[in-house]
Design a protein around this motif. Structure first.
Motif, PDB file in Angstrom:
ATOM      1  N   ILE A 379      50.448   3.863  22.419  1.00  0.00           N
ATOM      2  CA  ILE A 379      51.884   3.840  22.689  1.00  0.00           C
ATOM      3  C   ILE A 379      52.100   3.581  24.165  1.00  0.00           C
ATOM      4  CG2 ILE A 379      53.925   5.333  22.875  1.00  0.00           C
ATOM      5  CD1 ILE A 379      52.972   6.643  20.238  1.00  0.00           C
ATOM      6  N   PHE A 380      53.002   2.656  24.451  1.00  0.00           N
ATOM      7  CA  PHE A 380      53.318   2.330  25.836  1.00  0.00           C
ATOM      8  C   PHE A 380      54.765   2.678  26.120  1.00  0.00           C
ATOM      9  CE2 PHE A 380      55.053  -0.451  29.058  1.00  0.00           C
ATOM     10  CZ  PHE A 380      54.117  -0.349  30.070  1.00  0.00           C
ATOM     11  N   MET A 381      55.003   3.388  27.204  1.00  0.00           N
ATOM     12  CA  MET A 381      56.371   3.703  27.619  1.00  0.00           C
ATOM     13  C   MET A 381      56.326   4.238  29.050  1.00  0.00           C
ATOM     14  SD  MET A 381      57.064   7.383  25.753  1.00  0.00           S
ATOM     15  CE  MET A 381      58.596   7.621  26.648  1.00  0.00           C
ATOM     16  N   THR A 382      57.500   4.418  29.649  1.00  0.00           N
ATOM     17  CA  THR A 382      57.555   5.080  30.948  1.00  0.00           C
ATOM     18  C   THR A 382      58.406   6.324  30.780  1.00  0.00           C
ATOM     19  OG1 THR A 382      57.285   3.016  32.148  1.00  0.00           O
ATOM     20  CG2 THR A 382      58.273   4.844  33.359  1.00  0.00           C
ATOM     21  N   PHE A 383      57.778   7.477  30.969  1.00  0.00           N
ATOM     22  CA  PHE A 383      58.477   8.733  30.715  1.00  0.00           C
ATOM     23  C   PHE A 383      59.295   9.140  31.933  1.00  0.00           C
ATOM     24  CE2 PHE A 383      59.073  13.252  30.115  1.00  0.00           C
ATOM     25  CZ  PHE A 383      59.411  13.306  28.773  1.00  0.00           C
ATOM     26  N   GLU A 384      60.627   9.259  31.735  1.00  0.00           N
ATOM     27  CA  GLU A 384      61.493   9.543  32.878  1.00  0.00           C
ATOM     28  C   GLU A 384      62.157  10.917  32.811  1.00  0.00           C
ATOM     29  OE1 GLU A 384      63.119   5.533  34.686  1.00  0.00           O
ATOM     30  OE2 GLU A 384      63.351   5.550  32.513  1.00  0.00           O
ATOM     31  N   SER A 385      61.541  11.819  32.089  1.00  0.00           N
ATOM     32  CA  SER A 385      61.975  13.225  32.057  1.00  0.00           C
ATOM     33  C   SER A 385      63.367  13.452  31.481  1.00  0.00           C
ATOM     34  CB  SER A 385      61.927  13.854  33.465  1.00  0.00           C
ATOM     35  OG  SER A 385      60.644  13.700  33.997  1.00  0.00           O
ATOM     36  N   ASN A 386      63.949  12.450  30.825  1.00  0.00           N
ATOM     37  CA  ASN A 386      65.272  12.663  30.241  1.00  0.00           C
ATOM     38  C   ASN A 386      65.215  12.570  28.713  1.00  0.00           C
ATOM     39  OD1 ASN A 386      64.984   9.950  29.752  1.00  0.00           O
ATOM     40  ND2 ASN A 386      66.320   9.330  31.431  1.00  0.00           N
ATOM     41  N   TYR A 387      66.374  12.748  28.124  1.00  0.00           N
ATOM     42  CA  TYR A 387      66.461  12.761  26.671  1.00  0.00           C
ATOM     43  C   TYR A 387      66.077  11.405  26.059  1.00  0.00           C
ATOM     44  CZ  TYR A 387      68.426  13.078  22.044  1.00  0.00           C
ATOM     45  OH  TYR A 387      68.584  13.031  20.695  1.00  0.00           O
ATOM     46  N   ASP A 388      66.465  10.314  26.745  1.00  0.00           N
ATOM     47  CA  ASP A 388      66.110   8.976  26.258  1.00  0.00           C
ATOM     48  C   ASP A 388      64.606   8.812  26.094  1.00  0.00           C
ATOM     49  OD1 ASP A 388      68.524   7.870  25.893  1.00  0.00           O
ATOM     50  OD2 ASP A 388      68.609   6.781  27.800  1.00  0.00           O
ATOM     51  N   SER A 389      63.873   9.330  27.072  1.00  0.00           N
ATOM     52  CA  SER A 389      62.413   9.206  27.021  1.00  0.00           C
ATOM     53  C   SER A 389      61.840  10.016  25.865  1.00  0.00           C
ATOM     54  CB  SER A 389      61.785   9.688  28.329  1.00  0.00           C
ATOM     55  OG  SER A 389      62.090   8.803  29.366  1.00  0.00           O
ATOM     56  N   LEU A 390      62.427  11.186  25.657  1.00  0.00           N
ATOM     57  CA  LEU A 390      61.974  12.019  24.545  1.00  0.00           C
ATOM     58  C   LEU A 390      62.165  11.269  23.221  1.00  0.00           C
ATOM     59  CD1 LEU A 390      62.550  15.772  24.087  1.00  0.00           C
ATOM     60  CD2 LEU A 390      63.253  14.288  22.257  1.00  0.00           C
ATOM     61  N   LEU A 391      63.312  10.599  23.123  1.00  0.00           N
ATOM     62  CA  LEU A 391      63.631   9.858  21.909  1.00  0.00           C
ATOM     63  C   LEU A 391      62.682   8.664  21.728  1.00  0.00           C
ATOM     64  CD1 LEU A 391      65.878  10.660  20.023  1.00  0.00           C
ATOM     65  CD2 LEU A 391      67.323   8.913  21.034  1.00  0.00           C
ATOM     66  N   THR A 392      62.397   7.982  22.835  1.00  0.00           N
ATOM     67  CA  THR A 392      61.458   6.853  22.768  1.00  0.00           C
ATOM     68  C   THR A 392      60.087   7.325  22.297  1.00  0.00           C
ATOM     69  OG1 THR A 392      62.612   5.791  24.595  1.00  0.00           O
ATOM     70  CG2 THR A 392      60.420   4.963  24.102  1.00  0.00           C
ATOM     71  N   LEU A 393      59.654   8.455  22.841  1.00  0.00           N
ATOM     72  CA  LEU A 393      58.346   8.990  22.446  1.00  0.00           C
ATOM     73  C   LEU A 393      58.331   9.303  20.947  1.00  0.00           C
ATOM     74  CD1 LEU A 393      55.513   9.980  23.275  1.00  0.00           C
ATOM     75  CD2 LEU A 393      56.528  12.205  23.822  1.00  0.00           C
ATOM     76  N   ALA A 394      59.389   9.951  20.469  1.00  0.00           N
ATOM     77  CA  ALA A 394      59.473  10.288  19.039  1.00  0.00           C
ATOM     78  C   ALA A 394      59.459   9.012  18.194  1.00  0.00           C
ATOM     79  CB  ALA A 394      60.737  11.092  18.765  1.00  0.00           C
ATOM     80  N   HIS A 395      60.214   8.011  18.638  1.00  0.00           N
ATOM     81  CA  HIS A 395      60.310   6.730  17.935  1.00  0.00           C
ATOM     82  C   HIS A 395      58.923   6.073  17.816  1.00  0.00           C
ATOM     83  CE1 HIS A 395      62.468   2.811  17.079  1.00  0.00           C
ATOM     84  NE2 HIS A 395      61.302   2.343  17.487  1.00  0.00           N
TER      85      HIS A 395
END
Ligand SMILES: [Zn+2]
Length: 608
Positions: A379-395
């Motif tokens: 999984i590739f993403m940039t975690f920015e400590s906000n809710y959006d990032s949490l959602l991306t990770l779950a997705h």
């Protein structure tokens, strides 16, 4: 060694992924190089084997054909590994030129494999009906029967294989070139943009991001600039759109295919009746968003609602999560539904399958990719400590679970259609969002969460529907001749008014959308729109079924995902949801479910 290798955890706690256990040494890895060389040899060997038997394909016995099928599937797993690994390397370090080089090398293997598959299809066509029936009964192809049957049926309604091969060949520098030129034109266009007294030259992509600004004046300015830029490009864009649609219509004529939606439905493994039933319910439910829009207008302090307000953020959250907190939250929610999925997620996180560190030099966005015969995902993403990032990770973890469920299947059983591809990812998003909503007490934070959830549905119900209506009407007119840019604007405006049920301000539509949106120029998947709405609603149906049934649904859910590549979308729904997708009642139920948060949002907006 490339940036992306290693398993270290940064100070902020967002991890880097482990690629070393796949091939050590990044893009210059010797093991990786050796693997590619072996793959090339194997592809060449299969190619000459197929060439040597080409003229006697009708005499091949069942085991010989099955042998070819098995070999082709094994090679696919290897091609996928080479391809994904290069993709991972270049995403993790955009300056890794060698990774790009390997990536284009991998594209070569991919197309060589596609050609071998086309040859196999021509062999399959040579078999008599009875020989074919016998082959399908063989236990060795049990899991891929659907796929094999599908490719033979499709090949039968196409032109003879030699003609189709010629089309494929000519399309590379003809048909697909229209998309390449469009992409180049869109990517190369820039505008001057002034914000906070600072003027910058920015790309149209950056400009589009500004339409998500909380400042309405910025959104409007970005939209005006975007419109202006596309008005300048509209002449060329209309030639591109007309040409590629013209190519498709000519091809369909030669194949004897009557409707432009026939091929998109084949690719989507969907019936037209299903699609019509879905859009009818969507159209009926869409006016419910009027209340949502009115509430948003109040929150934004605006008296109109325009195209550029569609993704305007409202509410706010000051809550910060670090990566471990986000992971823990996701696992807790998943655990309540499925132990199997929760265990899988722990395994993926524990073995560093996720690249989440926030550092310069990474590509934008997020993705999840399978690693072919390694049977893992990254999984590739940039975690920015906000809710959006949490959602991306779950997705993305949803995608990884989907891959995991399919990992032991042969390649031909793993090819699911686009409409089912987001089932697991959207499912996780819904699960996590609802859990977050149930725990939040701050009204501003609740507004933000609800707005993201409802806003997503709003896009699926209206924006995507407008694209579909446009494509339908455009193809109808294109069949009679070239459609001028002014007429394209008119068709788009009409489509938007229908799909948005006149909910946008009279002057708030976007007639040049046919030019500004890349999706209309996608050549590999025509009608690159309805699978979004279908996938969103299908996933909602699965999610609400899971909510009703609780943990006992977890096993059914796993089986549903594992069958996404071996049957039609209608059959998946029938088998696992006991639902008839051609029945408007099903879509009425799911559109009701998908819009049931709107009243709560309206109430909250009135209070704050
Ligand atoms: Zn996704």
């Amino acid at each position: 060694m490339s940036e992306s290798s290693g398993t270290s955890v940064s100070k902020k706690g967002a991890p880097r992924w482990d690629l070393e256990s796949v091939f050590p040494g990044g893009s210059r890895s010797d093991e990786y190089k050796q693997y590619r060389e072996n793959l090339k040899k194997d592809l060449d060997a299969l190619e000459s084997r197929m060439k040597s038997i080409k003229d006697k394909a009708d005499q091949l016995n069942r085991s010989e054909i099955i042998g070819l099928i098995e070999e082709l599937q094994k090679l696919y797993q290897k091609v996928e590994l080479v391809y994904s690994f290069a993709g991972c390397l270049s995403a993790a370090d955009v300056k890794d030129d060698h990774a790009y080089h390997v990536y284009s090398e991998a594209q070569g293997y991919q197309s060589q494999w596609e050609n071998l598959k086309t040859t196999l299809e021509s062999f399959i066509l040579e078999l008599s009906d009875s020989a074919w029936e016998n082959l399908l009964k063989d236990d060795r192809v049990k899991r891929i029967r659907f796929y094999l049957d599908e490719i033979r049926k499709i090949a039968e309604i196409k032109m003879p294989p030699d003609k189709e091969a010629l089309v494929l060949d000519l399309a590379v520098n003809g048909y697909h070139a229209w998309n390449n030129i469009y992409t180049k034109m869109a990517g190369g266009s820039t505008v001057e943009f002034t914000e906070d007294d600072k003027t910058e030259v920015i790309s149209l992509g950056q400009l589009a991001l500004k339409m998500g600004s909380p400042d309405r004046a910025i959104r409007k300015k970005a939209f005006d600039k975007l419109t202006e830029a596309w008005q300048k490009n509209a002449d060329l864009a209309s030639i591109m759109l007309n040409s590629q649609a013209g190519f498709r219509l000519s091809l369909y004529k030669h194949r004897g295919w009557k409707s432009p939606i026939f091929e998109p439905l084949l690719i989507g493994r969907l019936q037209e009746k299903t699609l019509d039933a879905m859009w009818e319910s969507v159209q009926n439910a869409a006016p419910r968003y009027q209340q949502y829009i009115d509430a948003k207008k109040k929150l934004m302090g605006a008296d109109t609602f325009c195209w550029y307000d569609q993704i305007a953020p409202v509410g706010k959250s000051s809550k910060e999560f670090n990566f471990n907190e986000a992971s823990k939250f996701i696992i807790e929610q998943i655990q309540d539904f499925s132990n199997d999925m929760a265990e899988f997620i722990k395994h993926a996180l524990g073995n560093n399958w996720v690249e989440a560190e926030n550092r310069p030099g990474k590509a934008a966005g997020g993705f999840c990719t399978g690693l072919g015969e390694v049977k893992e995902s990254r999984i590739f993403m940039t975690f920015e400590s906000n809710y959006d990032s949490l959602l991306t990770l779950a997705h993305e973890l949803g995608h990884a679970y989907h891959h995991h469920v399919l990992k032991d299947d042969p390649a031909f059983a793993q090819f699911y259609p686009m409409g089912l591809a987001e089932t697991a990812s959207t499912f996780n998003e819904l699960l996590v969002t609802d859990a977050a909503l149930s725990q939040v007490s701050d009204p501003q934070e609740k507004i933000m969460l609800l707005d993201q959830k409802i806003g997503n549905g709003f896009v699926m119900f209206c924006n995507i529907h407008a694209r579909y209506i446009f494509d339908r009407s455009f193809y109808k007119e294109r069949a009679k001749g070239t459609v001028s840019k002014d007429r394209l604007n008119e068709l788009m405006l009409d489509s938007q008014k229908i799909a948005f049920c006149n909910m946008l301000d009279e002057n708030g539509y976007h007639p040049e959308f046919w030019a500004s949106k890349l999706h209309f120029f996608e050549t590999y998947v025509p009608f690159y729109n309805f699978p979004y709405t279908f996938g969103y609603l299908f996933s909602n149906a699965v999610y609400h079924r899971a909510k009703d049934e609780g943990k006992s649904f977890a096993e059914t859910y796993r089986e549903l995902l594992s069958d996404t590549g071996v049957m039609t979308s209608e059959d998946v729904a029938k088998k696992y949801l006991d639902a008839d997708l051609t029945d408007p009642a099903f879509w009425k139920w799911v559109t009701d479910k998908a819009t049931d948060d709107i009243p709560e949002f309206v109430q909250l907006a009135e209070k704050v």
